[in-house]
Design a protein around this motif. Sequence first.
Motif, mmCIF file in Angstrom:
data_model
loop_
_atom_site.group_PDB
_atom_site.id
_atom_site.type_symbol
_atom_site.label_atom_id
_atom_site.label_comp_id
_atom_site.label_asym_id
_atom_site.label_seq_id
_atom_site.Cartn_x
_atom_site.Cartn_y
_atom_site.Cartn_z
ATOM 1 N N LEU A 110 33.445 65.911 30.685
ATOM 2 C CA LEU A 110 34.470 66.181 29.401
ATOM 3 C C LEU A 110 33.469 65.348 28.211
ATOM 4 O O LEU A 110 33.541 65.982 27.337
ATOM 5 N N TYR A 111 32.855 64.261 28.498
ATOM 6 C CA TYR A 111 32.235 63.319 27.406
ATOM 7 C C TYR A 111 31.050 64.602 26.959
ATOM 8 O O TYR A 111 30.773 64.787 25.616
ATOM 9 N N LYS A 148 35.668 63.121 34.199
ATOM 10 C CA LYS A 148 35.646 62.711 32.827
ATOM 11 C C LYS A 148 34.239 62.637 32.349
ATOM 12 O O LYS A 148 34.181 63.028 31.060
ATOM 13 N N ASP A 160 28.003 60.380 29.737
ATOM 14 C CA ASP A 160 29.090 59.443 29.500
ATOM 15 C C ASP A 160 28.513 57.863 29.769
ATOM 16 O O ASP A 160 28.034 57.596 30.716
#
Length: 187
Positions: A157-158, A154, A142
């Motif tokens: 998620l990247y 998150k 990320d």
Amino acid sequence: MEQLQLTEDMTLDRKVEVLSQLLHPHIVLLLGASPGNGYLVYVYMENGSLEDHIFQGKNRPLPWFVRFRILFEVAWALAFLHNSKPEPIVHRDLKPGNILLDKNYVSKIGDVGLAKIMSDIVPESITEYRNSILAGTFAYMDPKYLRTGTLRPKSDLYAFGIITLQLLASCHPNGLVLKFEKDIEIL
């Protein structure tokens, strides 16, 4: 077998305790550990890693329905990790080489040795920052984590997004985001 790399906030005993409780159909099952040398033993995955199948050199390309099923399975496993109680778990090194395939091409996330357990004391609206060495594979990291050291669910998620693009394009991750941005501009 995986050699465990401990993060600065977790002992080997705590790491093995957490990993042994991760029972999910799309996370590789931990069978045992060797505390003396930091090795973890997992269930054998007959079809290797997703990385072996993305690039058509080693194997036949995966059918589209298998690719989409793999994405669904990985998303399900990430949701499980990120919603773990009492603390969310961030994988930190999600990449095709750490997504393993069994004899039926069912995917399971492996190599959780870099995983970090996030403190449940930190409110959802605030990210956690630690002065530590960044961990993971550069192409899947990320950008915010790279810039600030801020780790959050998150961040996984990247990496998942990069893997999704790789499954669509069957290519290496380097420059992949720019390639897709340029292709979208053309449309």
